[in-house]
Design a protein around this motif. Structure first.
Motif, PDB file in Angstrom:
ATOM      1  N   ILE A  33       0.969  -0.970   0.078  1.00  0.00           N
ATOM      2  CA  ILE A  33       0.029  -0.022  -0.030  1.00  0.00           C
ATOM      3  C   ILE A  33       0.886   1.267   0.025  1.00  0.00           C
ATOM      4  O   ILE A  33       0.617   2.047  -0.668  1.00  0.00           O
ATOM      5  CB  ILE A  33      -1.048  -0.049   1.331  1.00  0.00           C
ATOM      6  CG1 ILE A  33      -1.802  -1.218   1.299  1.00  0.00           C
ATOM      7  CG2 ILE A  33      -1.566   1.213   1.336  1.00  0.00           C
ATOM      8  CD1 ILE A  33      -2.644  -1.279  -0.036  1.00  0.00           C
ATOM      9  N   GLU A  34       2.071   0.964   0.714  1.00  0.00           N
ATOM     10  CA  GLU A  34       2.880   2.350   0.845  1.00  0.00           C
ATOM     11  C   GLU A  34       3.444   2.726  -0.516  1.00  0.00           C
ATOM     12  O   GLU A  34       3.715   3.834  -0.785  1.00  0.00           O
ATOM     13  CB  GLU A  34       3.974   1.972   1.920  1.00  0.00           C
ATOM     14  CG  GLU A  34       4.726   3.299   2.343  1.00  0.00           C
ATOM     15  CD  GLU A  34       4.088   4.230   2.930  1.00  0.00           C
ATOM     16  OE1 GLU A  34       4.321   5.580   2.875  1.00  0.00           O
ATOM     17  OE2 GLU A  34       3.039   4.184   3.652  1.00  0.00           O
ATOM     18  N   ARG A  83       1.142   4.995  -2.258  1.00  0.00           N
ATOM     19  CA  ARG A  83       0.825   6.298  -1.610  1.00  0.00           C
ATOM     20  C   ARG A  83       1.505   7.306  -2.165  1.00  0.00           C
ATOM     21  O   ARG A  83       2.688   7.383  -2.607  1.00  0.00           O
ATOM     22  CB  ARG A  83       1.213   6.138  -0.031  1.00  0.00           C
ATOM     23  CG  ARG A  83       0.659   7.403   0.695  1.00  0.00           C
ATOM     24  CD  ARG A  83       1.034   7.251   2.102  1.00  0.00           C
ATOM     25  NE  ARG A  83       0.584   8.091   3.075  1.00  0.00           N
ATOM     26  CZ  ARG A  83       0.901   8.215   4.391  1.00  0.00           C
ATOM     27  NH1 ARG A  83       1.371   7.174   4.807  1.00  0.00           N
ATOM     28  NH2 ARG A  83       0.510   9.511   5.125  1.00  0.00           N
ATOM     29  N   ARG A  99       2.807  11.180  -1.727  1.00  0.00           N
ATOM     30  CA  ARG A  99       3.069  12.004  -0.641  1.00  0.00           C
ATOM     31  C   ARG A  99       3.685  13.510  -1.538  1.00  0.00           C
ATOM     32  O   ARG A  99       4.183  13.470  -2.371  1.00  0.00           O
ATOM     33  CB  ARG A  99       4.381  11.618   0.378  1.00  0.00           C
ATOM     34  CG  ARG A  99       3.841  10.360   0.942  1.00  0.00           C
ATOM     35  CD  ARG A  99       5.153   9.612   2.056  1.00  0.00           C
ATOM     36  NE  ARG A  99       4.794   8.732   2.815  1.00  0.00           N
ATOM     37  CZ  ARG A  99       4.297   8.809   4.026  1.00  0.00           C
ATOM     38  NH1 ARG A  99       4.097  10.017   4.508  1.00  0.00           N
ATOM     39  NH2 ARG A  99       3.923   8.005   4.683  1.00  0.00           N
TER      40      ARG A  99
END
Length: 384
Positions: free
Chosen positions: A31-32, A35, A37
């Motif tokens: 999942i990261e 992501r 950012r």
């Protein structure tokens, strides 16, 4: 006892990886990776192809060229490819307002699924003539896939993306030939997702050619793949041959991060070469368009005057309005099938409801909120 403990632990692990009997395939590390950012670094999408003053194709995304058969889609791609091979484009070179950024030696790939190989060769000759090159450059890769079925085409496409992962520009002439059917929902979604992935993964620009639906579809691309493409692409332009005006045109149906394209007009000269229309011709074209718009509005008024003249200010629901339009539409001048009449009436209904002649109100009828169409004739002799 030790063996039973191992089985219990394994069962617990399996249970922990499932929710409501669905196996959880990814962990939080996966999942990261997805992501986004503020601190993440991404490659900017750089303009690759400009049409007029607008950006049509960029690195890291897909774009589409649509049109009816013989509208001039392949002609447009010649200029996209030719200018990508040119370090500088002389002012004297008429590219009908199409300019690709120089590829700097990176590969430019053209896949042709429709033409006979001899016609594909003629296209190469035309590209070289436009670009002023005397011989075919090594970084121009042209393949003819006309004899391959959709499954073979897809296999070749994956192979090409593997070996030419540094390519600058891809032109796929006939994207529906990579599918069992243009309306195959699963296959359409898969190829669009695949092309999106390849464009971003390889930091390349991908342009696909696709046919439009006939019958006044206003640039709507064919099949489910056309609908999916319109939702996902960076840009889409429509190529038309306008019989009444004897010219070809380029318009934008969608551009994600650029202004819409003012119509670009071009035609074939006496030598069969595509050239931009002169200012004088464009002025005549625009005058003809204005006259046509006025003629169409006059036709709409005639129909609506008949539809509303006996109902005295009452509004009509969509279904009833459509039925009344079909009743009062002018009779065809020539023989036409029932299906042809239905399509003509559908186009009339769409044009009329999109015009400024009707006022739409939300009203409750039979306890249900509905859109009601009201009409006030511009004819002062008809008072509704």
């Amino acid at each position: 006892m030790h063996k039973d403990t191992e089985i219990d632990q394994e069962s617990k692990q399996n249970i922990s990886k499932s929710t409501d009997l669905q196996v959880i395939k990814y962990d939080l590390n996966d999942i990261e990776k997805l992501r986004v950012r503020q601190s993440n670094q991404y490659s900017d999408m750089k303009p690759v192809i400009r049409v007029g003053e607008s950006t049509f194709g960029v690195t890291g995304d897909i774009s589409f060229i649509s049109g009816l058969p013989k509208a001039g889609k392949s002609t447009i791609t010649r200029f996209m490819i030719a200018t990508a091979l040119m370090k500088e484009v002389p002012e004297s070179c008429d590219t009908i307002s199409i300019r690709s950024e120089y590829c700097k030696g990176r590969k430019v790939i053209y896949l042709d699924t429709e033409q006979n190989p001899s016609d594909t060769k003629k296209m190469i000759n035309s590209i070289l003539e436009i670009s002023g090159l005397k011989q075919e450059p090594e970084n121009l890769i042209v393949l003819n896939l006309r004899e391959c079925n959709h499954s073979e085409n897809m296999d070749y496409l994956k192979t090409l993306f593997h070996y030419y992962n540094d390519a600058y520009l891809w032109i796929i002439d006939g994207v529906t030939d990579f599918l069992p059917s243009a309306n195959d929902e699963t296959a359409s979604n898969e190829i669009i997702r695949y092309l999106m992935k390849m464009s971003s993964q390889n930091d390349t620009c991908i342009v696909c050619l696709i046919h439009e639906n006939g019958g006044g579809s206003n640039g709507k691309m064919r099949g489910h793949i056309g609908s999916e493409s319109a939702r996902k692409c960076q840009g889409a332009i429509s190529i038309k041959y306008e019989e009444e005006k004897k010219v070809h045109s380029i318009t934008s149906t969608f551009l994600r991060n650029s202004k819409r394209i003012d119509p670009i007009y071009w035609h074939f000269n006496e030598k069969g070469k595509p050239v931009s229309c002169s200012a004088e011709i464009i002025e005549k074209i625009e005058k003809l368009s204005e006259d046509k718009d006025l003629s169409k509005k006059y036709e709409y008024v005639q129909i609506l005057d008949e539809v509303y003249k006996n109902i005295k200010g009452v509004g009509l629901q969509s279904d009833e309005l459509k039925r009344q339009i079909s009743i009062h539409a002018p009779k065809p001048k020539t023989s036409i099938s029932k299906d042809g009449i239905r399509k003509r009436n559908d186009r009339l209904f769409e044009g009329i409801t999109k015009s400024t002649l009707l006022r739409i109100e939300d009203e409750k009828r039979d306890g249900i909120e509905k859109k009601i169409y009201y009409y006030e004739s511009p004819n002062p002799e008809l008072k509704f």
